[in-house]
Design a protein around this motif. Structure first.
Motif, short mmCIF file in Angstrom:
data_model
loop_
_atom_site.label_atom_id
_atom_site.label_comp_id
_atom_site.label_asym_id
_atom_site.label_seq_id
_atom_site.Cartn_x
_atom_site.Cartn_y
_atom_site.Cartn_z
N GLU A 1 0.82 -1.20 0.00
CA GLU A 1 0.00 0.00 0.00
C GLU A 1 0.86 1.26 0.00
OE1 GLU A 1 -2.99 -0.23 -0.71
OE2 GLU A 1 -4.30 -1.02 0.86
N GLU A 2 2.01 1.22 0.72
CA GLU A 2 2.82 2.42 0.88
C GLU A 2 3.79 2.64 -0.27
OE1 GLU A 2 4.70 1.94 4.63
OE2 GLU A 2 2.82 2.06 5.79
N GLU A 3 4.38 1.58 -0.78
CA GLU A 3 5.39 1.69 -1.84
C GLU A 3 4.71 1.58 -3.20
OE1 GLU A 3 8.44 2.39 -1.04
OE2 GLU A 3 8.37 1.99 1.11
N THR A 4 4.33 2.72 -3.76
CA THR A 4 3.53 2.69 -5.00
C THR A 4 4.30 2.14 -6.19
OG1 THR A 4 4.19 5.00 -5.41
CG2 THR A 4 2.09 4.63 -4.27
N GLU A 5 5.66 2.21 -6.15
CA GLU A 5 6.41 1.70 -7.30
C GLU A 5 6.31 0.18 -7.43
OE1 GLU A 5 9.46 1.95 -3.93
OE2 GLU A 5 7.81 3.16 -4.72
N LEU A 6 5.88 -0.48 -6.34
CA LEU A 6 5.74 -1.93 -6.40
C LEU A 6 4.66 -2.36 -7.38
CD1 LEU A 6 6.04 -2.94 -2.62
CD2 LEU A 6 7.84 -2.47 -4.27
N ARG A 7 3.73 -1.45 -7.69
CA ARG A 7 2.63 -1.79 -8.62
C ARG A 7 3.16 -2.08 -10.02
NH1 ARG A 7 -1.46 0.98 -5.64
NH2 ARG A 7 -0.68 0.88 -3.51
N ASN A 8 4.43 -1.68 -10.28
CA ASN A 8 5.02 -1.88 -11.62
C ASN A 8 5.73 -3.22 -11.74
OD1 ASN A 8 4.20 0.73 -12.45
ND2 ASN A 8 6.01 1.65 -11.49
N TRP A 9 5.70 -4.02 -10.67
CA TRP A 9 6.31 -5.34 -10.76
C TRP A 9 5.64 -6.16 -11.86
CZ3 TRP A 9 6.60 -7.12 -4.92
CH2 TRP A 9 7.62 -6.40 -4.29
N GLU A 10 6.45 -6.85 -12.64
CA GLU A 10 5.92 -7.73 -13.68
C GLU A 10 6.18 -9.18 -13.28
OE1 GLU A 10 7.28 -6.79 -17.54
OE2 GLU A 10 6.58 -4.71 -17.50
N LEU A 11 5.12 -9.95 -13.25
CA LEU A 11 5.25 -11.36 -12.87
C LEU A 11 5.51 -12.21 -14.10
CD1 LEU A 11 2.20 -11.63 -10.43
CD2 LEU A 11 4.60 -11.20 -9.85
N ALA A 12 6.35 -13.23 -13.92
CA ALA A 12 6.59 -14.18 -15.01
C ALA A 12 5.35 -15.05 -15.20
CB ALA A 12 7.80 -15.05 -14.67
N ASP A 13 5.25 -15.68 -16.37
CA ASP A 13 4.12 -16.58 -16.63
C ASP A 13 4.11 -17.71 -15.60
OD1 ASP A 13 3.38 -15.10 -18.80
OD2 ASP A 13 4.44 -16.36 -20.25
N GLY A 14 2.94 -17.94 -14.99
CA GLY A 14 2.82 -19.00 -14.00
C GLY A 14 3.26 -18.58 -12.61
N ALA A 15 3.73 -17.32 -12.46
CA ALA A 15 4.17 -16.85 -11.15
C ALA A 15 3.03 -16.13 -10.44
CB ALA A 15 5.37 -15.91 -11.30
N GLY A 16 3.20 -15.94 -9.12
CA GLY A 16 2.17 -15.28 -8.35
C GLY A 16 2.75 -14.34 -7.32
N LEU A 17 1.91 -13.41 -6.87
CA LEU A 17 2.27 -12.46 -5.82
C LEU A 17 1.31 -12.67 -4.66
CD1 LEU A 17 3.60 -9.83 -4.67
CD2 LEU A 17 1.89 -8.56 -5.98
N LEU A 18 1.86 -12.94 -3.47
CA LEU A 18 1.02 -13.16 -2.29
C LEU A 18 1.22 -11.98 -1.33
CD1 LEU A 18 -0.93 -15.05 -0.81
CD2 LEU A 18 1.05 -16.16 0.26
N LEU A 19 0.18 -11.15 -1.20
CA LEU A 19 0.20 -10.00 -0.30
C LEU A 19 -0.33 -10.46 1.06
CD1 LEU A 19 -1.27 -7.34 -2.75
CD2 LEU A 19 1.14 -7.86 -2.30
N ILE A 20 0.45 -10.22 2.10
CA ILE A 20 0.13 -10.82 3.40
C ILE A 20 -0.02 -9.75 4.49
CG2 ILE A 20 0.87 -12.45 5.17
CD1 ILE A 20 2.50 -13.88 3.06
N ARG A 21 -1.10 -9.88 5.26
CA ARG A 21 -1.24 -9.14 6.52
C ARG A 21 -1.16 -10.19 7.63
NH1 ARG A 21 -6.72 -6.02 7.30
NH2 ARG A 21 -7.51 -8.13 7.66
N TYR A 22 -0.09 -10.12 8.43
CA TYR A 22 0.17 -11.25 9.33
C TYR A 22 0.72 -10.77 10.65
CZ TYR A 22 2.02 -15.75 10.95
OH TYR A 22 2.28 -16.88 11.68
#
Length: 721
Positions: free
Chosen positions: A695-716
């Motif tokens: 939420e805070e680091e807006t440049e992270l929205r530009n991350w590009e995932l490889a095919d078949g890859a995933g991003l897991l955002l965690i509140r823990y």
């Protein structure tokens, strides 16, 4: 290739030029023709004639609105919009959608629209147009009752015949007798002229004893009672209730319409012969047909036409006999082949148009017939309260007392009484039949419609009150990990991640999978199909992963609210779901996901991925000290999934680790990648990132995932021992 393109361009250019030349020549001919006409008539064109022309055009337009077809189309549009809006408001108030539809019909009638805007009401629903509206609604009801008949599972009736028949018949007999007694006080002043007391009292008895099986089924599904003994018993009782009530209704209609005992006896004999014919001859033939048409490929247009012709033919026969078309449609549904695939296919063909278009027209027609203002005369409101008291006490007490007598505990007995008191749509159908054949007056009809509205509305609050009174008897709350998914493939991905989030030595790996269909008006057979196809792959995978899987399914008119309710009602260690971009934004936390996160405070994981492939390499992005708290979770995930874990430290946060965590990194030989080049992420199959960091680091929205890859955002937040 280039030559063809040039030739094609020239061809188009020549065609356009030729067409414009033809139009120009035609306009010259038009001018000549007009000049000839003007010299012959010599009528000067003045401002007055132009104004008159506009007036005539306006009059033609106004008259056009009152032509049968444009008016009917306008009525359909207004009714659908009104029922959708009020239905959605009803859902927000945690009431069944059908409550809003009934209320919308009343609001469109003389009770509100006719009172505050009589001219608009007369323009929209002139008396001459009601015949077309009624015919269309009756066609819709024929197909709706066909679906209701298909939903009636006779196997359930046989399996629970002992207690179900006792409870269902008690829930019919007591309100039926009370309704007949009530008819004694209403008959003299409120029964239509020429209607004998027997017909009036029988119809009042049936009106009091009916239960809305489709609405009750939705309530049972919405409250997660489908797989409980209480839910199964309620559905069985309601099915038996409906079957008995419709048979009684057929007898009463035969008695009323025949005009005498002997003609009525002849009608009843014909009806019994027809039921026997359908049961012994038509049903075996339909079962043979069911063995042929078991998939979509075999379900041709001709097959669809024949199957849909069946309820129409059955309705025509019962209407000709003298009972009612809806009884024939209901009977046609009951004798359909006991093949879930066939019934689901037919229900899908019928129910969308029936429930989305025709049923709202029926609600509107009911609303037009419901004139609440008529109850302002004399002591009619007192009579209405008496009707309401008889309806609630007869159905609620009859069902609850019979359930208690059959050995049920007080909570289940009272809950069953509350469920069986649901009347809803089926009550309106019965009331409209009584109104059409002249047994019910406008005043009694209005009272009974309001009674149906109140008794359906009170079902939810009554069940909530019973739950609070018996709070100590609640089932154990859910625990472990809760995952909610829409697509089946996403459910598999989330289950794989859930299996990896447990400690390696954990003995109680419990996962609860939640799947909601965003439409509460699907048929029971369709709901069963969706539930089966959603969870079958998950059960198979859970056995491979050694997980104890439980499932929750229901159709829902408010998916976000129902997911929140599930989260809050259980003791879940974590909630997992898939990221979903909203219609108006590319934000993966937009729409319902952001609402779920803001209104719940437990551990949560949001998976952003088109399709998660094999997970061989996991990278934990460490942007802040909070992200360091995800280390233990990341280690468990990598061990359970057999993947290699790396830490990416773009901000130099790793030195802030505790000595214990440093020892863990050293023991597990976890590599640390420093520097702020995000190219390292393209090598990962799964990227873990803290939700606050995202939420805070807006440049992270530009991350590009490889095919078949995933991003897991965690509140823990780790649980304290």
């Amino acid at each position: 290739m280039k030559r063809n393109a040039i030739f094609y361009f020239l061809l188009i250019l020549f065609s356009v030029a030729a067409f414009l030349f033809v139009v120009k020549q035609g306009q010259l001919l038009e001018v000549g023709k007009l000049e000839t006409i003007s010299t012959q008539t010599a009528a000067p064109v003045t401002t007055d004639t132009a104004i008159e022309a506009w007036k005539k055009a306006g009059a033609r337009l106004w008259k056009g609105f009152h032509e049968p077809l444009p008016l009917l189309l306008l009525q359909i549009a207004v009714v659908i919009i009104a029922t959708r809006i009020v239905g959605k408001l009803s859902v927000k108030l945690r009431q069944p959608f059908v409550i809003g539809e009934i209320l919308a019909g009343i609001l469109l009638g003389p009770s509100l629209l006719g009172a505050i805007a009589p001219e608009s009401y007369q323009f929209l629903f002139p008396k001459a147009s009601l015949g077309s509206l009624q015919l269309l609604s009756q066609i819709g009801l024929v197909f709706f009752m066909f679906v209701v008949g298909m939903e009636l599972d006779l196997k359930i009736l046989r399996n629970q015949a002992d207690s179900a028949i006792l409870i269902s018949h008690a829930s019919i007999l007591l309100p039926f007798l009370l309704g007949a007694i009530l008819a004694m006080s209403l008959y003299k002043n409120l029964a239509p002229a020429g209607v004998n007391f027997l017909s009036f009292s029988l119809f009042m008895g049936i009106g009091m004893s009916i239960t809305a099986f489709p609405v009750l089924a939705r309530i049972v599904q919405e409250r997660g009672l489908t797989k409980t003994k209480l839910g199964g018993l309620a559905l069985t009782c309601a099915a038996s209730d409906d079957l008995t009530a419709w048979c009684l209704l057929a007898l009463v209609i035969a008695l009323v319409q025949a005009g005498g005992l002997l003609p009525a006896l002849l009608t009843i004999i014909l009806a019994v012969i027809y039921v026997f014919f359908m049961w012994k001859i038509v049903q075996p033939a339909m079962h043979r047909a069911g063995r042929i048409f078991t998939n979509r490929e075999a379900f041709t247009k001709m097959a669809v036409a024949l199957f849909l012709l069946f309820p129409i033919a059955s309705a025509w026969i019962t209407e000709s006999i003298g009972i009612h078309a809806l009884f024939g449609a209901f009977l046609a549904g009951v004798v359909m082949p006991d093949k879930p695939k066939l019934r689901t296919l037919l229900a899908e063909k019928v129910e969308d148009v029936s429930t989305a278009i025709f049923l709202p027209l029926f609600f509107a027609l009911t609303g037009i017939r419901t004139q609440i203002g008529l109850l302002n005369e004399g002591h009619l409101w007192t009579d209405f309260l008496l009707v309401l008291l008889v309806a609630i006490s007869g159905k609620f007490i009859g069902s609850a007392a019979a359930a208690k007598a059959s050995g049920k505990n007080w909570k289940d007995s009272l809950s069953l009484g509350a469920l069986m008191n649901t009347r809803g749509l089926m009550e309106l159908i019965v009331l409209n039949i009584g109104y059409d054949i002249g047994v019910l007056s406008s005043q009694v009809f209005s009272m009974m419609v309001l009674m149906a509205l109140v008794t359906t509305y009170m079902t939810g609050p009554t069940l909530n009150l019973i739950d609070r009174l018996f709070a100590g008897e609640k089932d154990q709350k859910g625990e472990g990990i809760l995952l909610a998914f829409a697509l089946h493939s996403r459910g598999i991905d989330l289950l794989r991640l859930a299996g990896g989030l447990f400690d390696k030595g954990s003995k109680h790996k419990k996962v609860t999978a939640l799947h909601l269909t965003p439409d509460s008006w699907i048929s029971g057979k369709t709901a069963q199909k969706y539930e089966k196809t959603s969870f079958e792959p998950l059960f198979k995978l859970s056995k491979e992963l050694g997980l104890r899987l439980s499932t929750l399914y229901k159709p829902s008119d408010n998916v976000t609210r129902d997911i929140l309710k599930t989260i809050q009602s259980g003791n879940y260690s974590m909630f997992l779901t898939g990221g979903a971009r909203s219609l108006f934004s590319d934000d993966v936390l937009g729409g319902k996901i952001r609402t779920l996160l803001s209104e719940s405070d437990g551990n949560a994981g949001i998976l952003v991925s088109e399709k998660l492939g094999d997970i061989k390499k996991i990278i934990l992005a460490v942007y802040s000290d909070n992200d360091l708290g995800l280390l233990n979770l990341s280690q468990s995930l990598s061990k359970n999934l057999g993947a290699k874990l790396s830490l990416w430290d773009p901000r130099g946060r790793v030195p802030h680790l505790s000595q214990k965590d440093r020892n863990l990194l050293k023991k597990e030989k976890t590599p640390i990648v420093r520097g702020d080049d995000p190219h390292i992420l393209s090598e990962a199959d799964l990227i873990l990132c803290g939700l606050e960091t995202w939420e805070e680091e807006t440049e992270l929205r530009n991350w590009e995932l490889a095919d078949g890859a995933g991003l897991l955002l965690i509140r823990y937040k780790e649980q304290e021992n």
